[in-house]
Design a protein around this motif. Sequence first.
Motif, PDB file in Angstrom:
ATOM      1  N   ILE A  76       0.826  -1.208   0.000  1.00  0.00           N
ATOM      2  CA  ILE A  76       0.000   0.000   0.000  1.00  0.00           C
ATOM      3  C   ILE A  76       0.862   1.260   0.000  1.00  0.00           C
ATOM      4  O   ILE A  76       0.558   2.250  -0.684  1.00  0.00           O
ATOM      5  CB  ILE A  76      -0.940   0.004   1.235  1.00  0.00           C
ATOM      6  N   GLU A  77       1.957   1.234   0.755  1.00  0.00           N
ATOM      7  CA  GLU A  77       2.746   2.452   1.014  1.00  0.00           C
ATOM      8  C   GLU A  77       3.266   3.143  -0.237  1.00  0.00           C
ATOM      9  O   GLU A  77       3.099   4.371  -0.381  1.00  0.00           O
ATOM     10  CB  GLU A  77       3.882   2.119   1.981  1.00  0.00           C
ATOM     11  N   ALA A  80       0.362   4.806  -2.008  1.00  0.00           N
ATOM     12  CA  ALA A  80      -0.109   5.951  -1.221  1.00  0.00           C
ATOM     13  C   ALA A  80       0.860   7.117  -1.341  1.00  0.00           C
ATOM     14  O   ALA A  80       0.443   8.281  -1.468  1.00  0.00           O
ATOM     15  CB  ALA A  80      -0.262   5.530   0.246  1.00  0.00           C
ATOM     16  N   HIS A  83       0.316   8.954  -4.680  1.00  0.00           N
ATOM     17  CA  HIS A  83      -0.884   9.805  -4.654  1.00  0.00           C
ATOM     18  C   HIS A  83      -0.656  11.018  -3.747  1.00  0.00           C
ATOM     19  O   HIS A  83      -1.119  12.132  -4.053  1.00  0.00           O
ATOM     20  CB  HIS A  83      -2.084   9.005  -4.158  1.00  0.00           C
ATOM     21  N   CYS A  84       0.029  10.811  -2.642  1.00  0.00           N
ATOM     22  CA  CYS A  84       0.304  11.881  -1.686  1.00  0.00           C
ATOM     23  C   CYS A  84       1.159  12.969  -2.326  1.00  0.00           C
ATOM     24  O   CYS A  84       0.885  14.172  -2.193  1.00  0.00           O
ATOM     25  CB  CYS A  84       0.987  11.290  -0.459  1.00  0.00           C
ATOM     26  N   CYS A  92       5.124  12.611   2.831  1.00  0.00           N
ATOM     27  CA  CYS A  92       4.414  11.436   2.326  1.00  0.00           C
ATOM     28  C   CYS A  92       5.075  10.142   2.799  1.00  0.00           C
ATOM     29  O   CYS A  92       4.918   9.094   2.174  1.00  0.00           O
ATOM     30  CB  CYS A  92       4.344  11.477   0.805  1.00  0.00           C
ATOM     31  N   GLY A 140      -5.963   1.452   2.824  1.00  0.00           N
ATOM     32  CA  GLY A 140      -6.104   2.433   1.746  1.00  0.00           C
ATOM     33  C   GLY A 140      -6.993   3.592   2.164  1.00  0.00           C
ATOM     34  O   GLY A 140      -6.715   4.755   1.855  1.00  0.00           O
ATOM     35  N   VAL A 143      -4.926   5.918   4.637  1.00  0.00           N
ATOM     36  CA  VAL A 143      -3.936   6.782   3.978  1.00  0.00           C
ATOM     37  C   VAL A 143      -4.633   7.824   3.106  1.00  0.00           C
ATOM     38  O   VAL A 143      -4.129   8.945   2.926  1.00  0.00           O
ATOM     39  CB  VAL A 143      -2.905   5.961   3.165  1.00  0.00           C
ATOM     40  N   ALA A 144      -5.809   7.469   2.578  1.00  0.00           N
ATOM     41  CA  ALA A 144      -6.567   8.424   1.770  1.00  0.00           C
ATOM     42  C   ALA A 144      -6.979   9.644   2.595  1.00  0.00           C
ATOM     43  O   ALA A 144      -7.000  10.768   2.087  1.00  0.00           O
ATOM     44  CB  ALA A 144      -7.798   7.760   1.159  1.00  0.00           C
ATOM     45  N   ILE A 147      -4.034  11.913   2.472  1.00  0.00           N
ATOM     46  CA  ILE A 147      -3.830  12.475   1.137  1.00  0.00           C
ATOM     47  C   ILE A 147      -4.869  13.554   0.837  1.00  0.00           C
ATOM     48  O   ILE A 147      -4.566  14.572   0.202  1.00  0.00           O
ATOM     49  CB  ILE A 147      -3.887  11.346   0.087  1.00  0.00           C
ATOM     50  N   GLY A 203      -9.465   5.310  -1.237  1.00  0.00           N
ATOM     51  CA  GLY A 203      -8.918   4.096  -0.636  1.00  0.00           C
ATOM     52  C   GLY A 203      -9.128   2.878  -1.510  1.00  0.00           C
ATOM     53  O   GLY A 203      -8.251   2.004  -1.610  1.00  0.00           O
ATOM     54  N   ILE A 206      -6.539   3.076  -4.262  1.00  0.00           N
ATOM     55  CA  ILE A 206      -5.203   2.747  -3.763  1.00  0.00           C
ATOM     56  C   ILE A 206      -5.070   1.244  -3.556  1.00  0.00           C
ATOM     57  O   ILE A 206      -4.047   0.642  -3.912  1.00  0.00           O
ATOM     58  CB  ILE A 206      -4.919   3.514  -2.456  1.00  0.00           C
TER      59      ILE A 206
END
Length: 252
Positions: A76-77, A80, A83-84, A92, A140, A143-144, A147, A203, A206
Amino acid sequence: MYYRLFMLLGLIVSLGACVSEVPTGQTNATVTGSKPAPGSKPSAGDGATGSRGVPAELIPASDRATPTYYAIAQRIEPVARRHCRAAGLPNCNFTFLADIALGRPSNAWHTRDGTRPIVIVSLPFFEEVENIDQLAFVLGHEVAHHILNHQPRGRVDIETSALTEALDAHREGGNVTEAHQRGAVAGRLQYSQEYELEADALGARIAWESGFDPAAGATYFARRLNVPSPVHSTHPPNAARLAAVRRVIAGF
């Protein structure tokens, strides 16, 4: 860093909790690789209290202590982070922690240590999810929130609404303190459901870009009870969230 984070947990729960509705009561051990082995104790390298003052109840996800959680977070990282950075945020570098405190309710949430994004998952949550897709979807989602800058935006919503109510009360000769508190609650409720749906949508993307099945992940909502009164909840009804995610996925 983690000590300061721990001291802010009360505020974190009120602003960042994302899966805080009451679970169905059914547990599942499919993702028990995310949970430290019974009787095991994390070493200082895994986050136990040591010279740096890291609280023992918050341990970094690792391939030794929480292997499934760690493996999913590793996928995921980077997505993410991409996107960040596209969103133009200053930090990020995501950190994924497990809260191993006894008696903690099932939950997953996000916060920031300064500008650094933090995702925390409590141990009972790992028993609640049915598969890796559900865990990936929730990570996801968390982290969304970062972001999409939901915490700073949420604080502005609360402060603006509280100030507006207080000024109105002052002009009308009402109780300013009560109006300020009432406005803060209204500000939190006004946009929080919208933020949850935004985080669900991003999410899901992601999770999908990380190689997971967001449709299977979103079935997590089908296993949770709705809050008694969605109008007064910070979270949309679970059925609505599941339907919204399915619509987003159909557009991938």
